[in-house]
Design an enzyme around this catalytic site. Sequence first.
Site, PDB file in Angstrom:
ATOM      1  N   ILE A   1      40.526  42.443  36.132  1.00  0.00           N
ATOM      2  CA  ILE A   1      39.791  42.206  36.741  1.00  0.00           C
ATOM      3  C   ILE A   1      39.355  43.095  37.959  1.00  0.00           C
ATOM      4  O   ILE A   1      38.119  43.293  38.723  1.00  0.00           O
ATOM      5  CB  ILE A   1      40.231  40.333  37.158  1.00  0.00           C
ATOM      6  CG1 ILE A   1      39.701  39.847  36.416  1.00  0.00           C
ATOM      7  CG2 ILE A   1      38.557  40.176  38.155  1.00  0.00           C
ATOM      8  CD1 ILE A   1      39.317  39.798  35.724  1.00  0.00           C
ATOM      9  N   GLU A   2      40.302  43.465  38.275  1.00  0.00           N
ATOM     10  CA  GLU A   2      39.945  44.539  39.317  1.00  0.00           C
ATOM     11  C   GLU A   2      39.582  46.181  39.579  1.00  0.00           C
ATOM     12  O   GLU A   2      38.833  46.325  39.778  1.00  0.00           O
ATOM     13  CB  GLU A   2      41.232  44.806  39.907  1.00  0.00           C
ATOM     14  CG  GLU A   2      41.924  43.616  41.223  1.00  0.00           C
ATOM     15  CD  GLU A   2      41.573  43.326  42.307  1.00  0.00           C
ATOM     16  OE1 GLU A   2      40.879  44.196  43.045  1.00  0.00           O
ATOM     17  OE2 GLU A   2      41.804  42.294  43.149  1.00  0.00           O
ATOM     18  N   SER A   3      40.426  46.547  38.503  1.00  0.00           N
ATOM     19  CA  SER A   3      39.519  47.822  37.676  1.00  0.00           C
ATOM     20  C   SER A   3      39.279  48.211  36.592  1.00  0.00           C
ATOM     21  O   SER A   3      39.371  49.401  35.718  1.00  0.00           O
ATOM     22  CB  SER A   3      40.667  48.979  38.396  1.00  0.00           C
ATOM     23  OG  SER A   3      41.939  49.005  37.558  1.00  0.00           O
TER      24      SER A   3
ATOM     25  N   TYR B   1      36.931  34.733  41.996  1.00  0.00           N
ATOM     26  CA  TYR B   1      37.865  35.910  41.438  1.00  0.00           C
ATOM     27  C   TYR B   1      38.534  35.076  40.812  1.00  0.00           C
ATOM     28  O   TYR B   1      39.174  35.228  39.639  1.00  0.00           O
ATOM     29  CB  TYR B   1      38.052  36.257  42.720  1.00  0.00           C
ATOM     30  CG  TYR B   1      39.385  37.542  42.675  1.00  0.00           C
ATOM     31  CD1 TYR B   1      39.236  38.283  42.444  1.00  0.00           C
ATOM     32  CD2 TYR B   1      40.445  37.085  42.993  1.00  0.00           C
ATOM     33  CE1 TYR B   1      40.229  39.655  42.178  1.00  0.00           C
ATOM     34  CE2 TYR B   1      41.426  38.027  42.664  1.00  0.00           C
ATOM     35  CZ  TYR B   1      41.703  39.202  42.328  1.00  0.00           C
ATOM     36  OH  TYR B   1      42.334  39.978  42.071  1.00  0.00           O
TER      37      TYR B   1
END
Length: 515
Positions: free
Chosen positions: A131-133, A237
Amino acid sequence: MKARTALLAALVLSGCQNLSHQDDRALAVLEPIKSSQVNKKAHKKYASGMLFGDDQIDETSSTDNLWVRISDDMQLDTTDNERIRKQREWLLRNDNHLATIASRAEPYLYLIVEEIERRGLPMELVTIPMIESMFDPHARSRSNAVGLWQFVPATGKNFGLRRDNWYDGRRDVLASTSAALDYIQYLNRFFDGDWLQTLAAYNAGEGRVRNAIQRNQRAGRPTDYWSLDLPRETQMYVPKILAMADMISNADKYNVTLPVLANEPKLRVVNTGGQLDLNVAAQLAGLRTAQLKEVNPALSRGVTSPKGPYRLLVPVEYADTLELALADLPKNERVRTRTYQVASGDTLSRIAQNQGVSVAELKLANNLRSNNLRRGQQLAIPANGQPSKALTNTTKPQQLASRTRSKAKVQYQVRSGDNLWSISQVHGISHNELAKWNGLKANASLKPGMKLVVYSPKRKSNQSMVYQVKRGDSISSIAARFQVAINDVMRWNQLDKTDYLKPGQELTLFVKNNS
């Protein structure tokens, strides 16, 4: 609540997102708190010993597919709701999203899975770098968050991620994974084992989540994650993480095809024993420097930092060869350095182009704040630079043509399960080069039947010779003398890494024919 109240009181004055006390960070290494959100199947099948060491390969796993292993270790019990369904529907509409992530994750995913299991944490955490990168260790956000786990400088520093002109720990897959899981364990204790609040705090900071909880308490409202008034990004998120985990666990149910990833490490840690140039390491191991740089994204200058860490991630098939060669490598051959004396009319851009480096690298290596130079000034050339004989006004198309002329053009037809990374490894090139040659993005997904242009390094005609071993010779010194790869010398002569050479022993070598 007592544990949380004590922690809240200790952190009221320390800011919302950044930690400032070593004692707080020490909480992260404690056992995870038992949570009603975690079901009973907790890492019984695959948990191994220490990760990031020589014993990281786990031979006892009962599946050959890493995705199955990940799915079996999902632990969080959550009720499906509209917010999760909305994120899952987006993923299903963008069916190439997971394929792209899987392609990027392939070199590192096994290592991260091992560390999550070693700590006894829910395997849903493996979706955070997705999800982040999107599993890009070079990813950088608008808020200057960097790496797989997207650490901002202050939080990275608080959790031991060092940065200097040579090295950025936020891009170090091993160090950043350890720091991220430390941070997550700290957050989980902060929120009394509530995993959804923990995940929300990873995105928004523990201060924001704590304040939302306190507001609901004062208003007499529920304090579970779904009831909290949080920023819009944080509201999406946690559902993204849960939707991603659900799709991985139930790929058949959602008709999702995940590229098969072998349940075995792609990379191994090699202790370099000191500062080491990646060009030297690549030559010793018998692989291309670009391959080594690609899996060690924390190294900013093509050489390990003088301050450490003194280790490299190396494709497993080359690790033994490199370890053997490093044992015989003289200290003065570890780092290649050279200098350049500024002449009249020189500019930074001209020197950089002729030396095969960027202006930014040249300025970084010499601590230059401006582009001004003086005649006679000595410049250090970064270790990753290669002198170029090309004219300084060469155009980009000409440069590309020059680079590819020395390579053999072949056409490759994509097979099921292929990705840019796997194809590049077979042909001894970087996946970024492969993407550029075919007008693709580095994270592009491939379809079976696609035809790709590949410029493989041309093999110069070699001649065979017999070399008689002399006293003091080693496989690595012979390989260096004749400019061949150590693993080739071993293969040509059916040698093992444990074999010793004897004076008078004859070795067959295939060396470049320069005639």
